[in-house]
Design a protein around this motif. Structure first.
Motif, PDB file in Angstrom:
ATOM      1  N   ALA A  89     -25.602  37.235   6.834  1.00  0.00           N
ATOM      2  CA  ALA A  89     -25.292  35.978   8.267  1.00  0.00           C
ATOM      3  C   ALA A  89     -25.262  36.411   9.321  1.00  0.00           C
ATOM      4  O   ALA A  89     -26.096  35.634   9.881  1.00  0.00           O
ATOM      5  CB  ALA A  89     -24.493  35.439   7.263  1.00  0.00           C
ATOM      6  N   ASP A  90     -24.899  37.654   9.523  1.00  0.00           N
ATOM      7  CA  ASP A  90     -24.969  38.153  11.344  1.00  0.00           C
ATOM      8  C   ASP A  90     -26.207  38.377  11.770  1.00  0.00           C
ATOM      9  O   ASP A  90     -25.586  38.374  12.789  1.00  0.00           O
ATOM     10  CB  ASP A  90     -23.467  39.104  10.819  1.00  0.00           C
ATOM     11  N   VAL A  91     -27.071  39.219  11.239  1.00  0.00           N
ATOM     12  CA  VAL A  91     -28.365  39.387  11.692  1.00  0.00           C
ATOM     13  C   VAL A  91     -29.264  37.733  11.978  1.00  0.00           C
ATOM     14  O   VAL A  91     -29.608  38.290  12.571  1.00  0.00           O
ATOM     15  CB  VAL A  91     -29.121  39.902  10.375  1.00  0.00           C
ATOM     16  N   LEU A  92     -28.586  36.649  10.866  1.00  0.00           N
ATOM     17  CA  LEU A  92     -29.560  35.636  11.434  1.00  0.00           C
ATOM     18  C   LEU A  92     -28.637  34.569  12.253  1.00  0.00           C
ATOM     19  O   LEU A  92     -29.151  33.155  12.284  1.00  0.00           O
ATOM     20  CB  LEU A  92     -30.299  34.981   9.949  1.00  0.00           C
ATOM     21  N   ARG A  93     -27.737  35.091  12.726  1.00  0.00           N
ATOM     22  CA  ARG A  93     -26.518  34.188  13.140  1.00  0.00           C
ATOM     23  C   ARG A  93     -27.145  33.363  14.931  1.00  0.00           C
ATOM     24  O   ARG A  93     -27.430  32.081  14.417  1.00  0.00           O
ATOM     25  CB  ARG A  93     -25.195  34.966  14.126  1.00  0.00           C
ATOM     26  N   PRO A  94     -27.982  34.524  15.075  1.00  0.00           N
ATOM     27  CA  PRO A  94     -28.523  34.077  16.813  1.00  0.00           C
ATOM     28  C   PRO A  94     -29.534  32.370  15.762  1.00  0.00           C
ATOM     29  O   PRO A  94     -30.105  31.757  17.263  1.00  0.00           O
ATOM     30  CB  PRO A  94     -28.941  35.202  17.287  1.00  0.00           C
ATOM     31  N   VAL A  95     -30.286  32.668  14.633  1.00  0.00           N
ATOM     32  CA  VAL A  95     -31.043  31.925  14.744  1.00  0.00           C
ATOM     33  C   VAL A  95     -30.343  30.278  14.865  1.00  0.00           C
ATOM     34  O   VAL A  95     -30.869  29.658  15.034  1.00  0.00           O
ATOM     35  CB  VAL A  95     -31.972  32.073  13.118  1.00  0.00           C
ATOM     36  N   ASP A  97     -27.855  29.875  15.866  1.00  0.00           N
ATOM     37  CA  ASP A  97     -26.822  29.312  17.177  1.00  0.00           C
ATOM     38  C   ASP A  97     -28.546  28.404  17.409  1.00  0.00           C
ATOM     39  O   ASP A  97     -28.155  27.601  18.360  1.00  0.00           O
ATOM     40  CB  ASP A  97     -26.584  30.229  17.923  1.00  0.00           C
ATOM     41  N   ARG A  98     -29.358  28.768  17.601  1.00  0.00           N
ATOM     42  CA  ARG A  98     -30.071  28.893  18.621  1.00  0.00           C
ATOM     43  C   ARG A  98     -30.933  27.486  17.996  1.00  0.00           C
ATOM     44  O   ARG A  98     -31.912  26.344  18.650  1.00  0.00           O
ATOM     45  CB  ARG A  98     -31.647  29.118  18.040  1.00  0.00           C
ATOM     46  N   THR A  99     -31.343  26.998  16.560  1.00  0.00           N
ATOM     47  CA  THR A  99     -32.045  26.218  16.557  1.00  0.00           C
ATOM     48  C   THR A  99     -30.546  24.413  15.962  1.00  0.00           C
ATOM     49  O   THR A  99     -30.616  23.917  14.464  1.00  0.00           O
ATOM     50  CB  THR A  99     -32.129  25.979  14.579  1.00  0.00           C
ATOM     51  N   ASP A 100     -30.157  24.901  15.632  1.00  0.00           N
ATOM     52  CA  ASP A 100     -28.885  23.647  16.155  1.00  0.00           C
ATOM     53  C   ASP A 100     -28.057  23.538  14.650  1.00  0.00           C
ATOM     54  O   ASP A 100     -27.899  22.433  13.785  1.00  0.00           O
ATOM     55  CB  ASP A 100     -29.263  22.406  16.116  1.00  0.00           C
ATOM     56  N   THR A 101     -28.182  24.878  14.059  1.00  0.00           N
ATOM     57  CA  THR A 101     -27.016  25.039  12.859  1.00  0.00           C
ATOM     58  C   THR A 101     -28.064  24.873  11.759  1.00  0.00           C
ATOM     59  O   THR A 101     -27.592  25.017  10.581  1.00  0.00           O
ATOM     60  CB  THR A 101     -26.378  23.976  12.473  1.00  0.00           C
ATOM     61  N   GLN A 102     -29.353  24.103  11.602  1.00  0.00           N
ATOM     62  CA  GLN A 102     -30.012  24.247  10.503  1.00  0.00           C
ATOM     63  C   GLN A 102     -30.730  25.113  10.383  1.00  0.00           C
ATOM     64  O   GLN A 102     -31.411  25.370   8.355  1.00  0.00           O
ATOM     65  CB  GLN A 102     -31.425  23.105  11.057  1.00  0.00           C
ATOM     66  N   ASP A 103     -31.057  26.325  10.185  1.00  0.00           N
ATOM     67  CA  ASP A 103     -31.785  27.519  10.250  1.00  0.00           C
ATOM     68  C   ASP A 103     -30.932  28.646   9.863  1.00  0.00           C
ATOM     69  O   ASP A 103     -30.416  28.461  10.553  1.00  0.00           O
ATOM     70  CB  ASP A 103     -33.143  27.829  10.371  1.00  0.00           C
ATOM     71  N   GLY A 104     -31.447  29.734   9.958  1.00  0.00           N
ATOM     72  CA  GLY A 104     -30.200  30.625  10.201  1.00  0.00           C
ATOM     73  C   GLY A 104     -29.289  31.322   8.863  1.00  0.00           C
ATOM     74  O   GLY A 104     -28.283  31.946   9.334  1.00  0.00           O
ATOM     75  N   ARG A 105     -30.186  30.442   7.969  1.00  0.00           N
ATOM     76  CA  ARG A 105     -29.033  30.257   6.041  1.00  0.00           C
ATOM     77  C   ARG A 105     -29.401  32.298   5.640  1.00  0.00           C
ATOM     78  O   ARG A 105     -30.414  32.097   5.493  1.00  0.00           O
ATOM     79  CB  ARG A 105     -29.092  29.262   6.057  1.00  0.00           C
ATOM     80  N   VAL A 106     -28.503  31.911   5.126  1.00  0.00           N
ATOM     81  CA  VAL A 106     -28.581  33.438   4.035  1.00  0.00           C
ATOM     82  C   VAL A 106     -28.095  32.321   2.722  1.00  0.00           C
ATOM     83  O   VAL A 106     -26.310  31.335   2.502  1.00  0.00           O
ATOM     84  CB  VAL A 106     -27.443  34.492   4.045  1.00  0.00           C
ATOM     85  N   SER A 107     -28.858  32.429   1.902  1.00  0.00           N
ATOM     86  CA  SER A 107     -27.766  31.664  -0.132  1.00  0.00           C
ATOM     87  C   SER A 107     -26.826  32.619  -0.446  1.00  0.00           C
ATOM     88  O   SER A 107     -27.829  33.672  -0.474  1.00  0.00           O
ATOM     89  CB  SER A 107     -29.062  31.002  -0.367  1.00  0.00           C
ATOM     90  N   ILE A 108     -26.446  32.475  -1.410  1.00  0.00           N
ATOM     91  CA  ILE A 108     -25.763  32.866  -2.349  1.00  0.00           C
ATOM     92  C   ILE A 108     -24.735  32.064  -3.170  1.00  0.00           C
ATOM     93  O   ILE A 108     -25.345  31.234  -2.807  1.00  0.00           O
ATOM     94  CB  ILE A 108     -24.425  33.911  -1.691  1.00  0.00           C
TER      95      ILE A 108
END
Length: 376
Positions: A89-95, A97-108
């Motif tokens: 999730a930390d790796v994808l956090r910039p995504v 922020d850039r996509t208005d919270t829609q992407d950059g997600r990690v599922s568990i």
């Protein structure tokens, strides 16, 4: 405008979010996940099978297993999996922020053994969310009938949810209803709806894997013509339902309050039948406001020789309905097929979870023996 340089960029421009259906500590440690993000991957999905495979391969978890020696296997699995997801999730956090919270997600995923226990599912989801403590995480909950109330309750807490193991149109309709009910309750509870995200993971290739052998057994030209068509038709009908729901007044009220739609996510997109193109379940399901989560082999195939990312879903509803009708005419009831697929899906994830527990238990025992030997 000049054409995009890569198939992954073309998919993004078409409104398809490209996610990776895999995670391992090795990917995190080597920077492989970060590299994939640079290439256009904007999300990650995991499941019990993925974690079981990751922990069985190599020695990336050995150090942590030594640290966890003496703890219960359940606690160790929880710690290992949540640590990996937090780091991803930390790796994808910039995504995010850039996509208005829609992407950059990690599922568990919640423990799949809880699929028919909504109260335990809710508690598991809340514990995962609080432990990982990252806004760009999805908690995966299976779309079993008994789990539907849990989906609503977890969303009502302001927790983002990936609803998984969806096979049938009927169940997908119930998931969309549970999603909207959850957002309505979240709003009543005072939550800001904008950060609460959800996807509906609609499984694709397994439908063809189940139906194609039935067509082969029938053995007629009419049956042969339907090979490899059921899964795509089923998914296209699901997208049609998504459009119906998001055009209705109930959804418009939620959108006006800041909610984002629950995007369809095409899961199980790796091709099982070598007779089909290896990018089949990507190229034939290109349409805006969707996610396609791909195993690495499929991702690399798409990156190498994916299609032009033209819309292959809009305007196909009548054709998709015809495919399902022709299957019924041949005696193949897709509702019965998808019901069995759901049962098998829950069992497969439960079996993988048991394998994960066994592998970690083995690792803990080995680590404890090593610690004892070092102390002598």
């Amino acid at each position: 405008m000049a054409p995009s340089s890569t198939p992954l960029e073309r998919l993004a421009e078409a409104g398809v979010a490209v996610w990776l259906d895999d995670l391992s500590r090795e990917r995190l440690r080597t920077g492989n996940l970060a590299e994939l993000v640079e290439r256009g991957v904007v999300g990650v999905t995991t499941n019990p099978t993925i974690f079981a495979t990751a922990i069985s391969a190599g020695d990336a978890y050995d150090e942590q297993l030594r640290e966890l020696a003496g703890t219960s296997v359940e606690d160790a699995v929880f710690r290992i999996t949540t640590d990996d997801v937090r780091e991803a999730a930390d790796v994808l956090r910039p995504v995010y922020d850039r996509t208005d919270t829609q992407d950059g997600r990690v599922s568990i995923e919640v423990d799949p053994r809880l699929a028919d226990d909504p109260d335990a599912t809710i508690e598991s989801a809340k514990k995962l969310w609080a432990t990982i403590d990252r806004p760009n995480v999805f908690i995966k909950i299976p779309a079993t009938l008994k789990a539907l109330p849990a989906i609503t309750a977890v969303l009502a807490e302001g927790i983002s949810v990936n609803v998984t193991l969806i096979f049938s149109i009927e169940r997908y309709g119930a998931v969309l209803d549970a999603f909207q009910a959850g957002l309505e309750q979240a709003a009543a509870n005072g939550h800001d709806l904008a950060p609460i995200a959800s996807v509906a993971s609609f499984f694709v290739s397994r439908v063809d894997t189940a139906i194609d052998p039935k067509l082969d057994e029938i053995g007629t030209p009419q049956a042969a013509a339907l090979r490899g068509t059921a899964a795509i038709a089923n998914a296209r009908l699901a997208y049609g339902l998504f459009l119906e729901v998001t055009a209705a007044d109930r959804w418009k009220a939620l959108a006006a309050a800041g909610a984002h739609p629950q995007r369809p996510l095409w899961a199980s997109t790796g091709v099982k039948d070598k007779a089909y193109p290896d990018t089949l379940y990507v190229d034939e399901l290109v349409v805006k406001d969707t996610v396609n989560t791909m195993p690495e082999a499929t991702l690399e195939a798409v990156a190498d020789h994916g299609g032009d990312a033209s819309d292959t879903v809009t305007g196909t509803q009548a054709e998709a309905e015809s495919v399902i009708a022709r299957l019924r005419d041949l005696g193949i009831d897709i509702d019965e097929v998808t019901r069995k697929l759901e049962e098998e899906g829950v069992k497969k994830f439960t079996d993988s979870w048991e394998q994960l527990l066994a592998k970690v238990d083995e690792g803990l025992s080995g680590a404890a023996d090593q610690v004892a030997a070092d102390a002598r």
